[in-house]
Motif scaffolding. Structure first.
Motif, PDB file in Angstrom:
ATOM      1  N   ALA A   1       0.833  -1.203   0.000  1.00 52.93           N
ATOM      2  CA  ALA A   1       0.000   0.000   0.000  1.00 52.93           C
ATOM      3  C   ALA A   1       0.868   1.253   0.000  1.00 52.93           C
ATOM      4  O   ALA A   1       1.938   1.286   0.619  1.00 52.93           O
ATOM      5  N   PRO A   2       0.454   2.365  -0.695  1.00 52.95           N
ATOM      6  CA  PRO A   2       1.257   3.609  -0.786  1.00 52.95           C
ATOM      7  C   PRO A   2       1.490   4.268   0.567  1.00 52.95           C
ATOM      8  O   PRO A   2       2.538   4.870   0.797  1.00 52.95           O
ATOM      9  N   GLU A   3       0.467   4.198   1.489  1.00 55.88           N
ATOM     10  CA  GLU A   3       0.625   4.924   2.751  1.00 55.88           C
ATOM     11  C   GLU A   3       1.711   4.319   3.634  1.00 55.88           C
ATOM     12  O   GLU A   3       2.132   4.950   4.615  1.00 55.88           O
ATOM     13  N   LEU A   4       2.192   3.077   3.327  1.00 57.57           N
ATOM     14  CA  LEU A   4       3.265   2.475   4.123  1.00 57.57           C
ATOM     15  C   LEU A   4       4.661   2.681   3.494  1.00 57.57           C
ATOM     16  O   LEU A   4       5.657   2.181   4.025  1.00 57.57           O
ATOM     17  N   ALA A   5       4.669   3.408   2.395  1.00 61.85           N
ATOM     18  CA  ALA A   5       5.975   3.683   1.746  1.00 61.85           C
ATOM     19  C   ALA A   5       6.629   4.924   2.369  1.00 61.85           C
ATOM     20  O   ALA A   5       5.943   5.791   2.925  1.00 61.85           O
ATOM     21  N   ASP A   6       7.911   5.020   2.296  1.00 62.48           N
ATOM     22  CA  ASP A   6       8.685   6.198   2.756  1.00 62.48           C
ATOM     23  C   ASP A   6       8.431   6.501   4.215  1.00 62.48           C
ATOM     24  O   ASP A   6       8.362   7.672   4.639  1.00 62.48           O
ATOM     25  N   LEU A   7       8.266   5.518   5.056  1.00 58.18           N
ATOM     26  CA  LEU A   7       8.095   5.742   6.490  1.00 58.18           C
ATOM     27  C   LEU A   7       9.440   5.613   7.192  1.00 58.18           C
ATOM     28  O   LEU A   7      10.309   4.843   6.762  1.00 58.18           O
ATOM     29  N   PRO A   8       9.677   6.349   8.279  1.00 55.03           N
ATOM     30  CA  PRO A   8      10.924   6.187   9.041  1.00 55.03           C
ATOM     31  C   PRO A   8      10.954   4.824   9.713  1.00 55.03           C
ATOM     32  O   PRO A   8       9.917   4.174   9.852  1.00 55.03           O
ATOM     33  N   ASP A   9      12.141   4.466  10.163  1.00 47.58           N
ATOM     34  CA  ASP A   9      12.254   3.157  10.830  1.00 47.58           C
ATOM     35  C   ASP A   9      11.537   3.152  12.175  1.00 47.58           C
ATOM     36  O   ASP A   9      11.046   2.102  12.600  1.00 47.58           O
ATOM     37  N   ALA A  10      11.459   4.367  12.910  1.00 52.79           N
ATOM     38  CA  ALA A  10      10.797   4.458  14.208  1.00 52.79           C
ATOM     39  C   ALA A  10      10.362   5.905  14.449  1.00 52.79           C
ATOM     40  O   ALA A  10      10.787   6.822  13.736  1.00 52.79           O
ATOM     41  N   VAL A  11       9.477   6.136  15.455  1.00 52.25           N
ATOM     42  CA  VAL A  11       8.954   7.474  15.818  1.00 52.25           C
ATOM     43  C   VAL A  11       9.395   7.779  17.247  1.00 52.25           C
ATOM     44  O   VAL A  11       9.253   6.945  18.151  1.00 52.25           O
ATOM     45  N   ASP A  12       9.893   9.111  17.482  1.00 56.64           N
ATOM     46  CA  ASP A  12      10.337   9.553  18.803  1.00 56.64           C
ATOM     47  C   ASP A  12       9.113   9.833  19.677  1.00 56.64           C
ATOM     48  O   ASP A  12       8.260  10.684  19.358  1.00 56.64           O
ATOM     49  N   GLY A  13       8.985   9.201  20.842  1.00 57.67           N
ATOM     50  CA  GLY A  13       7.811   9.350  21.720  1.00 57.67           C
ATOM     51  C   GLY A  13       7.751  10.694  22.412  1.00 57.67           C
ATOM     52  O   GLY A  13       6.656  11.186  22.719  1.00 57.67           O
TER      53      GLY A  13
END
Length: 1008
Positions: free
Chosen positions: A760-772
Motif C-alpha cells: 500500500a502507498p501509505e506504508l511507503a517512505d516511512l521512518p524506521d521508528a517514531v520519537d515518543g
C-alpha cells in the motif's frame, strides 16, 4: 292552552267510563260543574292535572285517590286528554299505579303507571306517537304548555285550597310564574349572560395582571445575578425596580437591560472563537504525528505476519495433496456404496427364502422339490391354484356345518314349546267350563239388589216429610221467644196509648178551663153573657194562670194517634207470631227429638236403597264383563289350538331339511373330522406356498440387482484410474475434508491480504521508528489550547443564554403588557353594562329582568283592576308596591297591596276576608288571561277552571262576578265553574251534572 276533550275510566268515585267534550260544553264561554259535596267535582279537576303532569291538582293530596274503589278489579284506571296550545294539538293518555288481579294464579299485583303522548292533526285523527316514557312526556308537556304543575294550578286550573295562591304568593314565587307565563326568561338569560361576561372580563383582567407579574419574575430570573445588583447608578436592585414600575415602564427598562447583556455576550463570543482557532491548530499537528506513528506500527505488524506465513508453506502443500486424493475418491464413492448395499440386500433375501422354505410342510416341499428357481415358482403356482379350487368347493359345506348345531337346538325347542302349548290349551278349556256357574251366581245377587233398590222413592218421600217436620219443630222455640217479646212490646204500647189518651183529655180540659176563665174575665154586670145571654153572673169561672206551659191539644191528638198506631202494629205482630207458632206445632206433629229420629231413620233407608241401586249397576257391569271375557277366551283357545297344529307341521319339515344338510356336510369332509377342518388345512397349505413363492421372487430380483451394481462400480473405478483398495484407503470423513478446505482457503486469503497491505502507498517512505517525546509535547500543547477554548465557549454560552432568555422574557413581558391593556379596554363596557343590568355598583335598585317583568306586572294589575272595580263596587284596587311585602324576598318590584278606598288604607292581600280573597284572586286570574292572550310570545290561556269560593259571595256580588265571567266569551276564552250553589244552576245552562248512586259511586252527565 285550551282543553278539547277528556275521557276517563275507573277514576275516583266514577267506576264507569265517561267523556267530556270541552269544545261543545264551552261553546258559550261559561259552563258549570255541579254536584253534591263529595260526589266527585274536584276529581275532574284532578283528572285534568293528572293527565298533564302525573299529579293531582292539590299539592297535599295523594295520587292513591285516583283508583276507583267501586270499579271492577280488572277495570283499567285512565285519563285520556286532548288539548291545544300554540305548539299544536296533542293527546295524552295516563294511567296511575294501582293493584289488579294476577293473570296467572290468585292474588293481586301492581299495575305500573304509564303514559303516552301523541301529536294530532285533528281531535279524531290517530296522531303520531311522540313518547311513552314518563320523563320525556313530562318535559315535552311542560314545554308545549309553557307551565309546570304549580304554575298551571295558579293560572289555568284553580283547585280548592290553592285558588288564591298567586294573590298571597311572595314576589319570588310571582316572579317564577310570570316569567313562564309572559315568556320573559330571555331577559333573565341576558342578565345572567352579562353577569357571566363581567365575571369573565374581570377574571381576564386579573389573569392578565398575574401574567405581567409572572413575566417580570421570569425576566429577573433570566438576567441572573444582575437582578440583585443596582442598575444605572441607582441604589435599588434591578428586581425591585422592575417589580415596582408600572407595566409600560417595566417593559422599557427590560429593553435597556437586554441591550447591555447583548453587548457582553458578543464580546465573549469573539474571545471564544479566537481560542478555538488556536486549539484547532494544535489538534492538526498532534493528529499528524499520531497518524505517522500508527502507520509505522501497522507496517511492523504486517511484516511479522508475512514471516509466519512463509514458515507455514510445507504444511500447506501436504494438506493440498490429501484434499485432491479425497476429491477423487468422493467422485466414485456412490458406485462403491451402491454395490455394498445391493450385496447386503441379496444376502437378506437368501436368508428370508431359506426360512420360508423351511416353514413349508414336508409334503409341500416334496411336491415342489429343488432346482431352478423358475421351475420351483411354476410348481408353487400350481399348488396355489389347487388349494383355491378346493376351498371354493368347500364354501357351502362349511356354511351349512356352522349352522347345524343351532338348527338342532331350535328344532328341540320347537318340539318342547309345542308340548307346553298343548298343556296350556287344555288347562284353559277346563277353566272355561267353570265360568257359566259363576255367572248364574252374579245374576242371583243382582235380582236381590234390584228388589232392595225399588224402595228408594218411598224412602226419599219419607225423608222429605221428616225434614219438613224437623224444620217446623226447630222453628217453634225462636218463634215462641219472638212472641214473648212481641207480647211485652204490645203491653208497653198499650200503656203508651193510655197515657196519650190521658194527655189529650188533660189538654182539652185545660183548654176549656182557660176559655171559661177568659170569658168570665170579660163579663160585666148587667151585660149579657156571650155564651148563655144572661145578664146575671152568679158564679163566674176564675182564670188561674198555669204554673207550666199548657199542652197543645193538636200535638196531644197527634201523639195519641201515633201511640194508637204503634199499639195496633204491636197487636198485629203478636197475632202473626201466634198463628206462626200454631202452624209450626201442627206441621211438626211432635217435639224436635222425635222429628230428628224420624229424619235419621229415613236417611238410613235412603242410603241403603241408593247402595242397593249402585250394587245393581256394579253387578250388571260384572255380568257383562264376564260374558265378554268368556267369548274372548273361547275364541283365543280355538286360535291357539290351530296355531299349535301349524307349528308342529312346520317343525317336521325343518327336521327333514336338517337331515339332508347333515349328509351333504359329511360327504364334503371326505374323511376329515369336519368340513371346516379340511378347509383350514387347504388354507394353511396355500399360505405356505404363497410365502415361499414371494421370498423366492425377492431373492431372484436381489441377485440380478447385485450383479448390475458390481459391474457399474468396476466401470467407475476404471474411469477414475483408481484401484478399489486405494479408494478405500484414501477416503476421508466429510468433516475432515471440510476442515482441510477451510485451512487451505485461510492460508491463501491471509497471504494475499498481508502481501497487498505491505504494497500500500501509505506504508511507503516511512521512518524506521517514531520519537515518543515529540508526540508527548504535541499532546500537552493540544490539552492547554482545548482548555482555553472550552472555558471561553462556556463563558460565551452562559452570556448568550442569558441574553436569549432576557430577550424572550422581554418579548413576553411586552406581549403581556399589551394583552393587559387590551383586556382592560374590553372589560370596561362589559362591567358597565353588567352593573346596570344587575343593579350593582351604584347603577340602580332594579335588575333588568325585574324591571321588564315589573312592566308586565303593571299590565296584569291594571287588567285585574278593570274587573275588581266593578265587582267590589269601587271599594278595592290593586297597586304595585316598590316595598318588600312582609315575607322574605331578595328582589324589589313585584310586591302588591290592596287599597281600600273606603278607609284610604293600603292593605296586605293576606288581610282580606274569604269572599274578598276569592273575587280579588278571580280578577287577577282573569286579568292574567287577558294580558297573556294579548301578549305576543306568551302562554295562551284559553281555558280557566275555578274550583272554590262562590259560596262565600252574597247574591249581589255573585251576580256581578257571573256578569264578568260571561263577558269572557267575547275574547274566545272558556271558564268552568265548580260549585254546588243553587243560583249558579239556574244562571249557567251548560254544565256537567255529577250524581251519587245508592252504592256510593258517582256518574256524570254533560248538558251542552
Amino acid at each position: 292552552m285550551r282543553l278539547v276533550r277528556m275521557s276517563l275510566g275507573a277514576l275516583g268515585p266514577f267506576p264507569g267510563e265517561h267523556t267530556v267534550d270541552f269544545d261543545e260544553l264551552g261553546a258559550s264561554g261559561l259552563f258549570l260543574l255541579e254536584g253534591a259535596t263529595g260526589a266527585g267535582k274536584s276529581t275532574l279537576i284532578d283528572a285534568v292535572v293528572f293527565a298533564l303532569y302525573g299529579k293531582v291538582a292539590s299539592a297535599g293530596a295523594s295520587e292513591d285517590r285516583l283508583r276507583s274503589a267501586h270499579a271492577p278489579a280488572a277495570a283499567e284506571t285512565y285519563v285520556d286528554l286532548t288539548f291545544a296550545t300554540g305548539a299544536g294539538l296533542f293527546r295524552v293518555r295516563r294511567t296511575p299505579a294501582y293493584p289488579r288481579p294476577k293473570q296467572r294464579g290468585s292474588g293481586t299485583t301492581t299495575q305500573p303507571a304509564g303514559v303516552r303522548l301523541w301529536r294530532l292533526t285533528s281531535p279524531d285523527a290517530p296522531g303520531d306517537l311522540l313518547s311513552s316514557r314518563m320523563d320525556e312526556v313530562g318535559l315535552e308537556i311542560q314545554r308545549v304548555v309553557g307551565l309546570d304543575r304549580a304554575q298551571f294550578v295558579q293560572t289555568v286550573v284553580l283547585p280548592q285550597g290553592e285558588f288564591a295562591a298567586f294573590l298571597r304568593a311572595d314576589p319570588e314565587q310571582r316572579r317564577s310564574l310570570l316569567q313562564k307565563v309572559f315568556g320573559t326568561e330571555v331577559f333573565d338569560r341576558v342578565q345572567q349572560r352579562l353577569e357571566r361576561m363581567r365575571a369573565d372580563a374581570t377574571r381576564a383582567v386579573t389573569e392578565a395582571e398575574q401574567v405581567v407579574a409572572r413575566r417580570v419574575a421570569q425576566l429577573c430570573g433570566a438576567v441572573g445575578d444582575l437582578a440583585a445588583a443596582p442598575f444605572d447608578g441607582s441604589e435599588v436592585p434591578l428586581s425591585e425596580l422592575l417589580a415596582s414600575a408600572p407595566p409600560a415602564e417595566a417593559a422599557a427598562l427590560a429593553g435597556t437591560v437586554l441591550d447591555r447583556l447583548s453587548r457582553q455576550a458578543h464580546r465573549a463570543q469573539e474571545q471564544a472563537e479566537e481560542a478555538a482557532t488556536q486549539a484547532a491548530t494544535a489538534r492538526t499537528e498532534h493528529d499528524r504525528l499520531r497518524e505517522v506513528a500508527a502507520r509505522v506500527a501497522r507496517r511492523d505488524a504486517l511484516r511479522r505476519e508475512w514471516t509466519a506465513l512463509e514458515a507455514e508453506t510445507p504444511s500447506h502443500t501436504e494438506r493440498s495433496v490429501r484434499w485432491e486424493a479425497a476429491q477423487v475418491v468422493e467422485r466414485v464413492w456412490p458406485w462403491i456404496e451402491g454395490e455394498r448395499r445391493a450385496g447386503e440386500a441379496m444376502s437378506g433375501a437368501a436368508d428370508e427364502h431359506a426360512r420360508a422354505r423351511a416353514a413349508a410342510s414336508p409334503d409341500l416341499r416334496a411336491v415342489v422339490g429343488e432346482g431352478d428357481p423358475d421351475v420351483v415358482l411354476k410348481a408353487l403356482d400350481g399348488e396355489l391354484e389347487l388349494c383355491a379350487a378346493t376351498r371354493e368347493r368347500l364354501k357351502r359345506a362349511v356354511a351349512l356345518e356352522d349352522g347345524l348345531a343351532a338348527r338342532r337346538d331350535d328344532l328341540a325347542a320347537r318340539r318342547e314349546s309345542a308340548l307346553a302349548a298343548r298343556g296350556t290349551v287344555q288347562r284353559e278349556r277346563e277353566e272355561l267350563a267353570e265360568l257359566p256357574g259363576r255367572r248364574a251366581g252374579l245374576v242371583t245377587q243382582r235380582d236381590g239388589a234390584r228388589a232392595a233398590a225399588s224402595g228408594l222413592a218411598p224412602a226419599q218421600v219419607e225423608l222429605a216429610q221428616a225434614g219438613t217436620r224437623l224444620v217446623a219443630a226447630r222453628e217453634i222455640a225462636p218463634l215462641t221467644e219472638q212472641l214473648d217479646v212481641a207480647e211485652q212490646s204490645a203491653l208497653a204500647r198499650e200503656e203508651d196509648a193510655r197515657h196519650a189518651v190521658d194527655a189529650l183529655a188533660r189538654a182539652h180540659a185545660a183548654r176549656i178551663a182557660g176559655i171559661a176563665g177568659e170569658l168570665a174575665a170579660q163579663l160585666v154586670p148587667g151585660r149579657p153573657c156571650a155564651v148563655c145571654g144572661s145578664t146575671e153572673h152568679p158564679a163566674p169561672a176564675s182564670h188561674v194562670r198555669p204554673t207550666r206551659a199548657p199542652e197543645d191539644p193538636e200535638l196531644a191528638e197527634a201523639a195519641r194517634a201515633a201511640a194508637q198506631d204503634a199499639l195496633q202494629q204491636a197487636v198485629t205482630q203478636v197475632e202473626v207470631l201466634r198463628a206462626a207458632v200454631a202452624a209450626r206445632r201442627e206441621a211438626a206433629g211432635g217435639d224436635a227429638e222425635q222429628a230428628e229420629r224420624a229424619v235419621a231413620a229415613a236417611q238410613v233407608a235412603v242410603s241403603e236403597a241408593r247402595a242397593a241401586q249402585d250394587r245393581v249397576a256394579e253387578l250388571s257391569r260384572e255380568i257383562e264383563t264376564l260374558d265378554q271375557d268368556l267369548a274372548d277366551r273361547r275364541a283365543a283357545v280355538a286360535d291357539r289350538a290351530s296355531a299349535i297344529a301349524l307349528d308342529e307341521e312346520r317343525t317336521e319339515h325343518l327336521a327333514a331339511r336338517l337331515a339332508e344338510d347333515e349328509l351333504e356336510v359329511l360327504a364334503a369332509a371326505d374323511g376329515a373330522p369336519s368340513a371346516r377342518l379340511r378347509d383350514e388345512e387347504f388354507a394353511r397349505r396355500a399360505g405356505e406356498a404363497r410365502r415361499w413363492s414371494a421370498a423366492l421372487r425377492v431373492l431372484v430380483d436381489a441377485t440380478d440387482h447385485h450383479r448390475t451394481a458390481e459391474r457399474e462400480r468396476d466401470e467407475a473405478l476404471a474411469a477414475a484410474g483408481v484401484a478399489l483398495h486405494d479408494a478405500l484407503r484414501d477416503r476421508l470423513p466429510a468433516g475432515e475434508i471440510a476442515a482441510l478446505r477451510h485451512e487451505l482457503d485461510r492460508y491463501d486469503r491471509e497471504r494475499a491480504r498481508v502481501g497487498a497491505a505491505l504494497e500500500a502507498p501509505e506504508l511507503a517512505d516511512l521512518p524506521d521508528a517514531v520519537d515518543g517525546t515529540v508526540l508527548a509535547r504535541a499532546q500537552e500543547a493540544l490539552d492547554a489550547a482545548q482548555h482555553r477554548a472550552e472555558a471561553g465557549q462556556r463563558e460565551a454560552a452562559v452570556l448568550a443564554d442569558r441574553a436569549d432568555a432576557t430577550r424572550t422574557a422581554t418579548a413576553d413581558l411586552a406581549s403581556a403588557v399589551t394583552e393587559l391593556d387590551a383586556q382592560r379596554a374590553a372589560a370596561a363596557p362589559v362591567v358597565r353594562m353588567a352593573n346596570v343590568a344587575t343593579a350593582s355598583g351604584g347603577a340602580g335598585t332594579l335588575t333588568l329582568a325585574t324591571y321588564v317583568l315589573g312592566q308586565r306586572f303593571e299590565d296584569l294589575v291594571a287588567a285585574a283592576n278593570a274587573r275588581l272595580t266593578g265587582i267590589s263596587d269601587g271599594r278595592y284596587e290593586l297597586v304595585r308596591s316598590a316595598e318588600r311585602e312582609a315575607v322574605r324576598t331578595r328582589r324589589l318590584g313585584l310586591a302588591m297591596q290592596v287599597v281600600d278606598h273606603r278607609t284610604g288604607v293600603a292593605r296586605d292581600p293576606r288581610t282580606l276576608s274569604g269572599g274578598e280573597t276569592f273575587y280579588v284572586s278571580l280578577c287577577l286570574a282573569l286579568g292574567l288571561a287577558d294580558v297573556v292572550t294579548a301578549e305576543a310570545g306568551g302562554v295562551e290561556l284559553g281555558t280557566l277552571l275555578i274550583d272554590e269560593g262562590f259560596g262565600a259571595l252574597d247574591a249581589e256580588t255573585l251576580e256581578v262576578v257571573l256578569a264578568e265571567l260571561s263577558r269572557l266569551r267575547d275574547g274566545g276564552r272558556v271558564v268552568g265553574v265548580v260549585s254546588h250553589v243553587e243560583t249558579l244552576k239556574t244562571a249557567i245552562p251548560e254544565r256537567i251534572e255529577i250524581r251519587r248512586r245508592p252504592d256510593g259511586a258517582s256518574t256524570l252527565t254533560v248538558r251542552a
